[in-house]
Design a protein around this motif. Sequence first.
Motif, PDB file in Angstrom:
ATOM      1  N   ASP A   6      19.455 -18.934 -12.897  1.00 41.01           N
ATOM      2  CA  ASP A   6      20.352 -18.372 -11.888  1.00 41.01           C
ATOM      3  C   ASP A   6      21.616 -17.920 -12.604  1.00 41.01           C
ATOM      4  OD1 ASP A   6      22.060 -17.739  -9.822  1.00 41.01           O
ATOM      5  OD2 ASP A   6      21.627 -19.536  -8.663  1.00 41.01           O
ATOM      6  N   ILE A   7      21.756 -16.608 -12.761  1.00 39.79           N
ATOM      7  CA  ILE A   7      22.913 -16.095 -13.501  1.00 39.79           C
ATOM      8  C   ILE A   7      24.165 -16.023 -12.634  1.00 39.79           C
ATOM      9  CG2 ILE A   7      21.551 -14.823 -15.200  1.00 39.79           C
ATOM     10  CD1 ILE A   7      22.152 -12.288 -13.584  1.00 39.79           C
ATOM     11  N   THR A   8      24.012 -16.266 -11.328  1.00 36.44           N
ATOM     12  CA  THR A   8      25.175 -16.184 -10.440  1.00 36.44           C
ATOM     13  C   THR A   8      25.844 -17.527 -10.210  1.00 36.44           C
ATOM     14  OG1 THR A   8      23.804 -16.439  -8.449  1.00 36.44           O
ATOM     15  CG2 THR A   8      24.224 -14.188  -9.233  1.00 36.44           C
ATOM     16  N   GLU A   9      25.108 -18.615 -10.395  1.00 32.35           N
ATOM     17  CA  GLU A   9      25.655 -19.951 -10.148  1.00 32.35           C
ATOM     18  C   GLU A   9      25.210 -20.914 -11.235  1.00 32.35           C
ATOM     19  OE1 GLU A   9      25.102 -21.712  -6.335  1.00 32.35           O
ATOM     20  OE2 GLU A   9      25.261 -19.799  -5.289  1.00 32.35           O
ATOM     21  N   GLU A  15      22.364 -22.820 -21.196  1.00 29.29           N
ATOM     22  CA  GLU A  15      22.304 -24.244 -20.852  1.00 29.29           C
ATOM     23  C   GLU A  15      21.187 -24.501 -19.850  1.00 29.29           C
ATOM     24  OE1 GLU A  15      22.803 -28.256 -20.555  1.00 29.29           O
ATOM     25  OE2 GLU A  15      23.430 -26.899 -22.137  1.00 29.29           O
ATOM     26  N   GLN A  16      20.961 -23.573 -18.953  1.00 34.44           N
ATOM     27  CA  GLN A  16      19.851 -23.716 -18.007  1.00 34.44           C
ATOM     28  C   GLN A  16      18.512 -23.702 -18.745  1.00 34.44           C
ATOM     29  OE1 GLN A  16      20.112 -21.302 -14.342  1.00 34.44           O
ATOM     30  NE2 GLN A  16      22.224 -20.841 -14.945  1.00 34.44           N
TER      31      GLN A  16
END
Length: 122
Positions: A6-9, A15-16
């Motif tokens: 999720d690049i928005t949150e 790290e994700q």
Amino acid sequence: MTLKIDITEGPAPYEQVRAQISEQARSGALPVGYRLPTVRGLAEQLGVAAGTVAKAYRALETDGVIETRGRNGTFVAAAGSAADREAAAAAQAYAERARRLGLAEPDALAAVRDALRAAYGD
């Protein structure tokens, strides 16, 4: 291997990627010896920059979760024991440093709890 970014949150994309691969390796969803996609291949699948995946792979290799075998690829390592050894070594080094600084055990433990809460977002 299933990763969702999720690049928005949330945390930074690298790290994700790092956290999800690490968790899947520790849970056994990615077995020891599993060959990971190439940096470019995974970046394309996830829709992120190759540098994002490369940074995650470097962190995972430092943590002992994966190992790179040159042109042969990147594989899930026997992460549990390596991660356990590294954590034990870090804990030992911290305990020795806290003793040299003259910290009482409750104060040293409180510092660790604070650091863990900060690291895990609690």
